[in-house]
Scaffold this motif. Structure first.
Motif, PDB file in Angstrom:
ATOM      1  N   ALA A 100      -6.839   0.020   8.379  1.00 46.33           N
ATOM      2  CA  ALA A 100      -7.401  -0.476   7.303  1.00 46.33           C
ATOM      3  C   ALA A 100      -6.771  -1.706   6.832  1.00 46.33           C
ATOM      4  O   ALA A 100      -7.594  -2.782   6.767  1.00 46.33           O
ATOM      5  CB  ALA A 100      -7.810   0.548   6.182  1.00 46.33           C
ATOM      6  N   GLU A 160      -7.223  -4.619   9.492  1.00 42.83           N
ATOM      7  CA  GLU A 160      -8.564  -4.918   9.410  1.00 42.83           C
ATOM      8  C   GLU A 160      -8.579  -5.999   8.213  1.00 42.83           C
ATOM      9  O   GLU A 160      -9.422  -6.917   8.246  1.00 42.83           O
ATOM     10  CB  GLU A 160      -9.477  -3.813   9.407  1.00 42.83           C
ATOM     11  CG  GLU A 160     -10.972  -4.341   9.046  1.00 42.83           C
ATOM     12  CD  GLU A 160     -12.037  -3.145   9.208  1.00 42.83           C
ATOM     13  OE1 GLU A 160     -13.055  -3.548   9.263  1.00 42.83           O
ATOM     14  OE2 GLU A 160     -11.675  -2.073   9.271  1.00 42.83           O
ATOM     15  N   LYS A 161      -8.113  -5.648   7.182  1.00 41.61           N
ATOM     16  CA  LYS A 161      -8.063  -6.557   5.961  1.00 41.61           C
ATOM     17  C   LYS A 161      -7.378  -7.827   6.059  1.00 41.61           C
ATOM     18  O   LYS A 161      -7.913  -8.993   5.728  1.00 41.61           O
ATOM     19  CB  LYS A 161      -7.606  -5.751   4.595  1.00 41.61           C
ATOM     20  CG  LYS A 161      -7.730  -6.438   3.513  1.00 41.61           C
ATOM     21  CD  LYS A 161      -7.213  -5.700   2.378  1.00 41.61           C
ATOM     22  CE  LYS A 161      -7.742  -6.130   1.018  1.00 41.61           C
ATOM     23  NZ  LYS A 161      -7.158  -5.422  -0.255  1.00 41.61           N
ATOM     24  N   GLN A 221       0.747  -1.029   0.001  1.00 43.39           N
ATOM     25  CA  GLN A 221      -0.214   0.035   0.121  1.00 43.39           C
ATOM     26  C   GLN A 221       0.711   1.195   0.044  1.00 43.39           C
ATOM     27  O   GLN A 221       1.768   1.382   0.846  1.00 43.39           O
ATOM     28  CB  GLN A 221      -0.958  -0.016   1.242  1.00 43.39           C
ATOM     29  CG  GLN A 221      -1.794   1.306   1.380  1.00 43.39           C
ATOM     30  CD  GLN A 221      -2.923   1.302   0.170  1.00 43.39           C
ATOM     31  OE1 GLN A 221      -3.643   0.210   0.213  1.00 43.39           O
ATOM     32  NE2 GLN A 221      -2.998   2.262  -0.592  1.00 43.39           N
ATOM     33  N   ALA A 253      -4.916   5.687   9.605  1.00 43.79           N
ATOM     34  CA  ALA A 253      -5.822   5.288   9.087  1.00 43.79           C
ATOM     35  C   ALA A 253      -5.814   4.086   8.138  1.00 43.79           C
ATOM     36  O   ALA A 253      -6.425   3.028   7.952  1.00 43.79           O
ATOM     37  CB  ALA A 253      -6.689   6.254   8.244  1.00 43.79           C
ATOM     38  N   VAL A 254      -4.789   4.173   7.152  1.00 37.80           N
ATOM     39  CA  VAL A 254      -4.387   3.236   6.172  1.00 37.80           C
ATOM     40  C   VAL A 254      -3.814   2.056   6.813  1.00 37.80           C
ATOM     41  O   VAL A 254      -4.133   0.831   6.581  1.00 37.80           O
ATOM     42  CB  VAL A 254      -3.503   3.755   5.195  1.00 37.80           C
ATOM     43  CG1 VAL A 254      -3.243   2.850   3.982  1.00 37.80           C
ATOM     44  CG2 VAL A 254      -4.211   5.185   4.577  1.00 37.80           C
TER      45      VAL A 254
END
Length: 220
Positions: free
Chosen positions: A152, A155-156, A134, A148-149
């Motif tokens: 995320a 969580e993925k 990412q 935030a990234v």
């Protein structure tokens, strides 16, 4: 509990890319007749995206229009030379192999633009050891050290932040890890100093890549 994943910064952590970054930015500065900088200076200019690289490299009185021109030239030049001098740090591939053998999930989180991050990782790590890669999704999405990234991505992968070691070479990375409630791991072979990493919250410090292995069973 033991750690289940390692998130890596890219430049200064996985890759020694500073000379290509410096060459591209100096090319842009020269195109405007401006003073250039030593490679060592770019270890402090880099790390927060290309926009901030220009801010730090340009003269203090540079106009917004000049900075925009510098950014555009730098981006074009870097696209031509980004793999000329860049290489994985010694021991990085051995570390990645060892982590995969232990069943850990691996990911890259960079402040480079996302498409550039994908290209760089694919070029230098053709064995594709990373589950997630990412870069900065867009100018509208806050880059590191905003969490935030990183959150995320966790969580993925179906992981709690405390199950993730976050490796990086700058205060931006240590702050990202802390903001995301991941475990900050500072690397001493990269762009910044031991003091910076300690002062911004590194829980572990590594002199060389394989030094990470003893920490993998440490409780988070």
């Amino acid at each position: 509990m033991s750690f289940r994943a390692v998130f890596f910064d890219l430049d200064g952590t996985l890759l020694d890319s500073i000379e290509d970054i410096a060459d591209a930015m100096n090319f842009a500065l020269q195109s405007e007749g401006l003073p250039v900088h030593d490679v060592k200076a770019y270890k402090y200019f880099a790390g927060n995206g290309m926009g901030m690289l220009v801010e730090r490299s340009a003269p203090a009185d540079a106009s917004p229009a000049l900075k925009q021109r510098l950014l555009e030239v730098m981006q074009r030049q870097y696209a031509l030379i980004w793999d000329h001098k860049t290489r994985p740090y010694e021991g990085i591939n051995d570390l990645l192999d060892a982590l995969r053998q232990r069943g850990l999930l691996l990911a890259v989180l960079s402040n480079k633009p996302h498409h550039a991050t994908l290209g760089v990782v694919e070029r230098f790590f053709p064995a594709k050891p990373f589950t997630l890669i990412q870069g900065s999704p867009s100018p509208q999405v806050p880059a590191k050290p905003e969490p935030a990234v990183a959150l995320a991505m966790a969580e993925k992968l179906g992981l709690a932040p405390r199950e993730i070691l976050f490796m990086g070479d700058t205060k931006t990375d240590m702050e990202t890890a802390r903001n995301a409630e991941m475990v900050p791991v500072g690397v001493l072979w990269g762009f910044r100093t031991r003091d910076e990493l300690v002062q911004t919250g590194a829980k572990y410090l590594l002199d060389k890549p394989l030094d990470l292995l003893p920490f993998l069973e440490v409780s988070g």
